[in-house]
Design an enzyme around this catalytic site. Structure first.
Site, PDB file in Angstrom:
ATOM      1  N   TYR A  33       9.759 -16.237   5.858  1.00 60.34           N
ATOM      2  CA  TYR A  33      10.219 -16.244   7.241  1.00 60.34           C
ATOM      3  C   TYR A  33      11.322 -17.276   7.444  1.00 60.34           C
ATOM      4  O   TYR A  33      11.598 -18.104   6.561  1.00 60.34           O
ATOM      5  CB  TYR A  33       9.047 -16.529   8.198  1.00 60.34           C
ATOM      6  CG  TYR A  33       8.589 -17.968   8.216  1.00 60.34           C
ATOM      7  CD1 TYR A  33       7.888 -18.509   7.156  1.00 60.34           C
ATOM      8  CD2 TYR A  33       8.893 -18.805   9.300  1.00 60.34           C
ATOM      9  CE1 TYR A  33       7.482 -19.841   7.169  1.00 60.34           C
ATOM     10  CE2 TYR A  33       8.491 -20.128   9.314  1.00 60.34           C
ATOM     11  CZ  TYR A  33       7.783 -20.641   8.256  1.00 60.34           C
ATOM     12  OH  TYR A  33       7.402 -21.960   8.257  1.00 60.34           O
ATOM     13  N   LYS A 150      10.011 -20.583   1.698  1.00 61.30           N
ATOM     14  CA  LYS A 150       9.513 -20.577   3.082  1.00 61.30           C
ATOM     15  C   LYS A 150       8.599 -19.374   3.279  1.00 61.30           C
ATOM     16  O   LYS A 150       8.996 -18.344   3.855  1.00 61.30           O
ATOM     17  CB  LYS A 150      10.707 -20.576   4.056  1.00 61.30           C
ATOM     18  CG  LYS A 150      10.348 -21.109   5.449  1.00 61.30           C
ATOM     19  CD  LYS A 150      11.599 -21.433   6.217  1.00 61.30           C
ATOM     20  CE  LYS A 150      11.350 -21.670   7.690  1.00 61.30           C
ATOM     21  NZ  LYS A 150      10.495 -22.793   8.033  1.00 61.30           N
ATOM     22  N   GLU A 183       7.255 -34.561   2.910  1.00 58.82           N
ATOM     23  CA  GLU A 183       7.906 -34.095   4.149  1.00 58.82           C
ATOM     24  C   GLU A 183       6.847 -33.946   5.232  1.00 58.82           C
ATOM     25  O   GLU A 183       5.688 -34.309   5.021  1.00 58.82           O
ATOM     26  CB  GLU A 183       8.639 -32.765   3.916  1.00 58.82           C
ATOM     27  CG  GLU A 183       7.729 -31.645   3.451  1.00 58.82           C
ATOM     28  CD  GLU A 183       8.464 -30.321   3.241  1.00 58.82           C
ATOM     29  OE1 GLU A 183       9.493 -30.071   3.877  1.00 58.82           O
ATOM     30  OE2 GLU A 183       7.975 -29.517   2.434  1.00 58.82           O
ATOM     31  N   LEU A 208      10.632 -28.218   1.433  1.00 58.17           N
ATOM     32  CA  LEU A 208      11.548 -27.180   1.913  1.00 58.17           C
ATOM     33  C   LEU A 208      12.904 -27.843   2.176  1.00 58.17           C
ATOM     34  O   LEU A 208      12.964 -28.887   2.844  1.00 58.17           O
ATOM     35  CB  LEU A 208      11.028 -26.553   3.215  1.00 58.17           C
ATOM     36  CG  LEU A 208      11.914 -25.424   3.722  1.00 58.17           C
ATOM     37  CD1 LEU A 208      11.706 -24.156   2.912  1.00 58.17           C
ATOM     38  CD2 LEU A 208      11.646 -25.139   5.197  1.00 58.17           C
TER      39      LEU A 208
HETATM   40  C1  LIG Z   1       7.681 -27.639   5.593  1.00 55.51           C
HETATM   41  C2  LIG Z   1       8.958 -27.685   6.355  1.00 55.51           C
HETATM   42  N1  LIG Z   1       9.878 -28.593   6.011  1.00 55.51           N
HETATM   43  C3  LIG Z   1      11.039 -28.690   6.670  1.00 55.51           C
HETATM   44  C4  LIG Z   1      11.340 -27.859   7.735  1.00 55.51           C
HETATM   45  C5  LIG Z   1      12.653 -27.993   8.454  1.00 55.51           C
HETATM   46  O1  LIG Z   1      13.491 -26.934   8.087  1.00 55.51           O
HETATM   47  P1  LIG Z   1      14.678 -26.474   9.045  1.00 55.51           P
HETATM   48  O2  LIG Z   1      15.497 -27.690   9.316  1.00 55.51           O
HETATM   49  O3  LIG Z   1      15.418 -25.478   8.238  1.00 55.51           O
HETATM   50  O4  LIG Z   1      14.052 -25.926  10.267  1.00 55.51           O
HETATM   51  C6  LIG Z   1      10.401 -26.896   8.124  1.00 55.51           C
HETATM   52  C7  LIG Z   1      10.692 -25.996   9.235  1.00 55.51           C
HETATM   53  O5  LIG Z   1       9.926 -25.168   9.618  1.00 55.51           O
HETATM   54  C8  LIG Z   1       9.194 -26.790   7.407  1.00 55.51           C
HETATM   55  O6  LIG Z   1       8.271 -25.881   7.741  1.00 55.51           O
END
Ligand SMILES: Cc1ncc(COP(=O)(O)O)c(C=O)c1O
Length: 287
Positions: A33, A150, A183, A208
């Site tokens: 997603y 993701k 994270e 991620l």
């Molecule tokens: C585990 C995780 N890390 C980091 C992020 C931040 O990613 P983004 O800046 O692309 O929203 C998300 C966003 O949903 C996430 O689920």
């Protein structure tokens, strides 16, 4: 106004939008997603999100019978139909539905399922929150070993976030066996040291690679800030001058408390607030 959700080629009224019981997203979390921010009716960093979606699909070997290039049209239509000015768009692709079987179904017989919905969110509430900053708790990182993909397999993150909420915090910072922060449950984690260095975990298979994180890295160059990609410990975070999280749904959000300790003077840090303020000026905006 009735909200509509796109499911496999049709815009359906919210209450009637259905997914097959044996969709592989529900049975196996065999789905990936994306969440893209909508600001003033425009999309923020849409191309980067769709590139990451393609990467996630490729990592789980999901071949779609539609082109990813069609997604921006559906996104736009979803925003229009749901009259979203500020909020986000959610895009999910699963490996289709069919008899429960671990083995991949053939892409010819079982087309992928595509869901897209757009939802409004009040940006002022987040801006208000950023002035005070948020509390995070530290929590063991219990996720699978590929959080760089993701996928919708988010139970470990859901439980960590829920624990945070139950402890009066807004996010959980996940730490690995060596006590390094990887994270957040749904965000990337950052600290600013007393030497004004911005530190965040390297974008390897343990996190991620956030699109907002990438945007902030670009901003560090604009603002002439020192940026270092390396893991940091809970102790370092407790000793930091500033801390913040990044995610498409809340941009740069200052962190003012980690567990029971205040970050520095317990106020939202100036670097975090500056990054938040100018973030959109340097983002890719599409209509
Ligand atoms: C585990 C995780 N890390 C980091 C992020 C931040 O990613 P983004 O800046 O692309 O929203 C998300 C966003 O949903 C996430 O689920």
């Amino acid at each position: 106004m009735t909200r509509t959700i796109y499911v496999n080629g049709c815009y359906q009224p919210y209450n009637n939008a259905l997914l097959h019981v044996e969709d592989r997203a529900t049975l196996f979390a065999d789905a990936v997603y994306e969440v893209v921010e909508v600001k003033a009716g425009k999309l923020v960093d849409q191309d980067a999100h769709l590139e990451r979606l393609e990467r996630s699909l490729s990592e789980i070997k999901l071949v779609t019978d539609f082109s990813i290039k069609t997604i921006p049209f559906i996104i736009r239509e979803s925003i229009r139909r749901n009259r979203v000015k500020n909020g986000y768009v959610y895009i999910q692709v699963s490996r289709g539905s069919g008899q429960r079987d671990f083995i991949f179904p053939s892409a010819n017989e079982t087309p992928a399922t595509l869901i897209i919905f757009a939802r409004s969110k009040n940006p002022l509430k987040l801006d208000e929150k950023s002035k005070k900053g948020i509390k995070v708790i530290t929590h063991p990182d219990l996720r699978w070993k590929r959080p760089d993909i993701k996928t919708t397999g988010l139970l470990a993150s859901v439980l960590a976030r829920q624990t945070a909420i139950e402890q009066g915090a807004e996010e959980a910072w996940l730490y690995n066996e060596d006590k390094f922060i990887t994270e957040g449950a749904a965000s990337n984690a950052w600290i600013v040291t007393k030497q004004n260095e911005l530190i965040t975990h390297p974008a390897n298979q343990s996190i991620l690679k956030g699109i907002t994180r990438e945007g902030v890295i670009r901003l560090t160059k604009e603002l002439d800030l020192t940026y270092i990609e390396r893991p940091f410990t809970i102790e370092e975070a407790n000793d930091a001058k500033e801390a913040f999280i990044t995610a498409a749904t809340n941009l740069v959000m200052p962190v003012t408390q980690i567990d029971e300790k205040s970050v520095y003077d317990g106020k939202s840090g100036p670097i975090s607030l500056k990054l938040r303020e100018i973030f959109h000026e340097f983002a890719q905006i599409s209509y």
